[in-house]
Design a protein around this motif. Structure first.
Motif, PDB file in Angstrom:
ATOM      1  N   UNK A  86       9.370 -10.431  18.520  1.00 50.61           N
ATOM      2  CA  UNK A  86       9.306  -8.397  18.219  1.00 50.61           C
ATOM      3  C   UNK A  86       9.121  -8.059  19.220  1.00 50.61           C
ATOM      4  N   UNK A  88       9.204  -4.541  20.883  1.00 52.87           N
ATOM      5  CA  UNK A  88       9.192  -3.088  20.618  1.00 52.87           C
ATOM      6  C   UNK A  88       9.616  -2.496  21.867  1.00 52.87           C
ATOM      7  N   UNK A 102       8.084   2.922  18.431  1.00 52.20           N
ATOM      8  CA  UNK A 102       8.887   1.889  17.199  1.00 52.20           C
ATOM      9  C   UNK A 102       8.738   1.033  16.869  1.00 52.20           C
ATOM     10  N   UNK A 103       8.899   1.021  15.481  1.00 56.40           N
ATOM     11  CA  UNK A 103       8.942  -0.174  14.559  1.00 56.40           C
ATOM     12  C   UNK A 103       9.291  -1.361  14.681  1.00 56.40           C
ATOM     13  N   UNK A 104       9.749  -1.398  15.389  1.00 55.79           N
ATOM     14  CA  UNK A 104      10.358  -3.339  16.688  1.00 55.79           C
ATOM     15  C   UNK A 104      11.439  -3.818  15.611  1.00 55.79           C
TER      16      UNK A 104
END
Lengths: 111, 116
Positions: A86, A88, A102-104
């Motif tokens: 993930x 980010x 951020x949401x990734x």
């Protein structure tokens, strides 16, 4: 309220391909960080960018901060399965005040 | 440098009990520590921000009586989940900033809490 958007949300590619992940905002940040998080672990800091237009390279990863310091991109060349994770982005104003994540982007690199 | 540890890494408890998670900055003094919660396949959700010696600032929707945060020293912050319930099961991650340089956040490895 500062918000960070990331695109794409999910990305699945074959080993050896190139990819770019984007981090965008309507707000100006004094600094922006990129992190990578693997399952079951905490995020690991990859890079910090602070100057508009700045480009930083970390082996196969190239990070760019937008001229206006509102956006950033991460480009990976010849992706490897070990790049899976993930990604980010996080921005802050006034050097450490008011962090925003951020949401990734969830990247999967298939062998 | 900039190493943050968390303990325990994994905890399983019965519903109704309290669980304490420790976050330590090992090689720097942390002016500010953050606590996050992360659900599977999702990004980080900030729960609270704590500065050494002062009360934590909680994000909207986070119950301060449920999630007690103590930042007693420049190297240690604790999160206590009181009267835990199954819905509190999650991955809890702390981070710390040193207040120097670009003031990046350095994250701990996380604590997996499972409430039965």
């Amino acid at each position: 309220t500062q918000l960070l958007e990331q695109s794409p949300q999910f990305l699945s590619i074959q080993e050896g391909e190139n990819l770019t992940v984007y981090c965008n905002s309507s707000s100006v940040f004094s600094s922006l960080q990129w992190y990578r998080q693997e399952p079951g672990e905490g995020p690991v800091l990859l890079v910090t960018v602070v100057t508009g237009g700045e480009v930083k390279k970390l082996k196969r990863l190239t990070f760019q901060f937008g001229d206006a310091r509102k956006d950033s991109s991460l480009h990976i060349t010849a992706a490897q399965p070990g790049d899976t994770g993930l990604y980010l982005c996080a921005g802050s104003d006034n050097y450490g005040q008011n962090f925003v994540f951020g949401p990734g982007t969830r990247l999967s690199v298939l062998p | 440098g900039a190493v943050v540890s968390q303990h325990p890494s994994r905890v399983i408890c019965k519903s109704g009990t309290s669980v304490k998670i420790e976050c330590r900055s090992l090689d720097f003094q942390a002016t500010t520590m953050f606590w996050y919660r992360q659900f599977p396949k999702q990004s980080l959700m900030l729960m609270a921000t704590s500065n050494e010696g002062s009360k934590a600032t909680y994000e909207q929707g986070v119950e301060k009586d449920k999630f007690l945060i103590n930042h007693a020293s420049l190297t240690l912050s604790t999160l206590t989940v009181t009267s835990a319930h199954p819905e509190d099961s999650s991955f809890y991650i702390c981070s710390a900033t040193s207040g120097t340089g670009f003031n990046e956040q350095f994250f701990g490895p996380g604590t997996r809490l499972t409430v039965l």
